[in-house]
Design an enzyme around this catalytic site. Sequence first.
Site, PDB file in Angstrom:
ATOM      1  N   LYS A  15       0.822  -1.220   0.000  1.00 49.79           N
ATOM      2  CA  LYS A  15       0.000   0.000   0.000  1.00 49.79           C
ATOM      3  C   LYS A  15       0.849   1.259   0.000  1.00 49.79           C
ATOM      4  O   LYS A  15       0.454   2.270  -0.567  1.00 49.79           O
ATOM      5  CB  LYS A  15      -0.959  -0.005   1.198  1.00 49.79           C
TER       6      LYS A  15
ATOM      7  N   LYS B 199      -4.622 -10.024  -5.588  1.00 45.05           N
ATOM      8  CA  LYS B 199      -5.929 -10.217  -4.947  1.00 45.05           C
ATOM      9  C   LYS B 199      -6.951  -9.139  -5.353  1.00 45.05           C
ATOM     10  O   LYS B 199      -6.566  -7.997  -5.630  1.00 45.05           O
ATOM     11  CB  LYS B 199      -5.785 -10.309  -3.420  1.00 45.05           C
TER      12      LYS B 199
ATOM     13  N   LYS C 163     -11.072  -3.819  -2.812  1.00 48.33           N
ATOM     14  CA  LYS C 163     -12.056  -2.753  -3.036  1.00 48.33           C
ATOM     15  C   LYS C 163     -11.407  -1.416  -3.404  1.00 48.33           C
ATOM     16  O   LYS C 163     -12.013  -0.587  -4.046  1.00 48.33           O
ATOM     17  CB  LYS C 163     -13.028  -2.622  -1.859  1.00 48.33           C
TER      18      LYS C 163
HETATM   19  N1  AQP Z   1      -9.494 -10.900  -2.386  1.00 47.48           N
HETATM   20  C1  AQP Z   1      -9.854 -11.362  -1.200  1.00 47.48           C
HETATM   21  N2  AQP Z   1     -10.091 -12.680  -1.037  1.00 47.48           N
HETATM   22  C2  AQP Z   1     -10.485 -13.163   0.166  1.00 47.48           C
HETATM   23  N3  AQP Z   1     -10.662 -12.397   1.256  1.00 47.48           N
HETATM   24  C3  AQP Z   1     -10.433 -11.081   1.128  1.00 47.48           C
HETATM   25  N4  AQP Z   1     -10.513 -10.058   1.986  1.00 47.48           N
HETATM   26  C4  AQP Z   1     -10.195  -8.919   1.372  1.00 47.48           C
HETATM   27  N5  AQP Z   1      -9.895  -9.163   0.089  1.00 47.48           N
HETATM   28  C5  AQP Z   1     -10.015 -10.499  -0.095  1.00 47.48           C
HETATM   29  C6  AQP Z   1     -10.940 -10.203   3.357  1.00 47.48           C
HETATM   30  O1  AQP Z   1     -11.936  -9.214   3.594  1.00 47.48           O
HETATM   31  C7  AQP Z   1     -11.860  -8.814   4.950  1.00 47.48           C
HETATM   32  C8  AQP Z   1     -11.917  -7.321   5.045  1.00 47.48           C
HETATM   33  O2  AQP Z   1     -10.766  -6.745   4.674  1.00 47.48           O
HETATM   34  P1  AQP Z   1     -10.517  -5.210   4.930  1.00 47.48           P
HETATM   35  O3  AQP Z   1     -11.573  -4.393   4.337  1.00 47.48           O
HETATM   36  O4  AQP Z   1     -10.293  -4.953   6.378  1.00 47.48           O
HETATM   37  O5  AQP Z   1      -9.143  -4.948   4.230  1.00 47.48           O
HETATM   38  P2  AQP Z   1      -8.426  -5.646   3.101  1.00 47.48           P
HETATM   39  O6  AQP Z   1      -8.052  -7.052   3.411  1.00 47.48           O
HETATM   40  O7  AQP Z   1      -7.291  -4.747   2.774  1.00 47.48           O
HETATM   41  O8  AQP Z   1      -9.551  -5.672   1.965  1.00 47.48           O
HETATM   42  P3  AQP Z   1      -9.505  -4.959   0.576  1.00 47.48           P
HETATM   43  O9  AQP Z   1     -10.759  -5.263  -0.137  1.00 47.48           O
HETATM   44  O10 AQP Z   1      -8.225  -5.291  -0.119  1.00 47.48           O
HETATM   45  O11 AQP Z   1      -9.575  -3.445   1.030  1.00 47.48           O
HETATM   46  P4  AQP Z   1      -8.600  -2.261   0.643  1.00 47.48           P
HETATM   47  O12 AQP Z   1      -8.569  -2.266  -0.836  1.00 47.48           O
HETATM   48  O13 AQP Z   1      -9.231  -1.038   1.224  1.00 47.48           O
HETATM   49  O14 AQP Z   1      -7.279  -2.572   1.237  1.00 47.48           O
HETATM   50  C9  AQP Z   1     -10.608  -9.435   5.541  1.00 47.48           C
HETATM   51  O15 AQP Z   1     -11.004 -10.553   6.315  1.00 47.48           O
HETATM   52  C10 AQP Z   1      -9.844  -9.882   4.342  1.00 47.48           C
HETATM   53  O16 AQP Z   1      -9.071 -11.035   4.609  1.00 47.48           O
END
Ligand code: AQP
Length: 330
Positions: A114, A196, A199
């Site tokens: 990030k 991965k 969002k």
């Molecule tokens: N691609 C993924 N596959 C499986 N699990 C996923 N999670 C996120 N992406 C995947 C799971 O979603 C939960 C919430 O995550 P978060 O919002 O706290 O942060 P993150 O993991 O950083 O999710 P994003 O979507 O990638 O958000 P951004 O883009 O804002 O960083 C967690 O349980 C995570 O494992």
Amino acid sequence: MAEKNVLFSGMQPSGKPTLGNYLGAFKNWGTLQEEYNCIYCIADLHAITVRQEPSMLRKYTKELFALYLAAGLDNTKNIIYIQSNVSAHSELAWILNCYTYMGELSRMTQFKDKSQKQGKNIPTGLFNYPVLQAADILLYQTAVVPVGEDQRQHLELSRDIAIRFNNIYGDIFKIPEIYIPKAGAKIMGLQNPTKKMSKSDTDNENNVIYLLDDLKVIANKIKRSVTDSDNQIIYSDEKPGIKNLLNIYCAITNKEIKQAEKDFSGFGYGAFKEAVAEVVIEEIRPIQENFKRILADKEFIEKAIKDGAQKAECIANKTLKKVKKKVGFI
Ligand code: AQP
């Protein structure tokens, strides 16, 4: 609450929730709500580690609250709340920062990923947010934390911080176990299946399935997903696109990968993608319907948010009080 173990998890309202968030996280949470006392957080303090537009943050926070409920989480059996409504999170995070090492945080791969997108001025919040995550979990004496594979490293750090603190001050924190679902643990992008699905990845809309996407748009995104040219439905690291679609299919249908491979043997990619799109759409359709109904009831949402915060605060403050006493605060 009855004397069951506590399960804690959360998600950042940092964008439109994806199919990855759903399959890796809150689809599984719903199945665990009978077995545990579940606490689900909307992690808005985490979301501001990268710059958010305030009106969008408010919108995404409320929508995520409604989406948790729409996906089957029950706020009368569980606690669902917004993190910034409970000030104990920020207070414990500060204290735990003083028991965490720079070297530990520098090793976090999410920080490395990030921070690359931030240019020269990397916010320190992005560096030490795993400490806030440790505070989130430890405040509730959590026994188990269900997350996707991408969060394993952070949870291992939470355990290390808790063990370190306990070694100095006695048994203050329960040491949490990590629970990673078998299927759906890591859903990859549709256009770049080696990375991965996220969002905050807004560069290419076709790479990400958003839970609130129009259902036809979802079908089209799956149809256009990147595969390879040998037209065989085989689960292999050499075929990341097909592997990802099989993972999505199995996470939804609860089928074993081997079984899905057999079922699709002889299928062309077109027919396979259609089958995947169909199960995704049928999974998402009722969630979208519930979501619209819940979000329209403003009074209900406001009250649910307030109730959740009160219940969470009550538990969190007990742990925080013990911690403050142990470190010597008057
Ligand atoms: N691609 C993924 N596959 C499986 N699990 C996923 N999670 C996120 N992406 C995947 C799971 O979603 C939960 C919430 O995550 P978060 O919002 O706290 O942060 P993150 O993991 O950083 O999710 P994003 O979507 O990638 O958000 P951004 O883009 O804002 O960083 C967690 O349980 C995570 O494992």
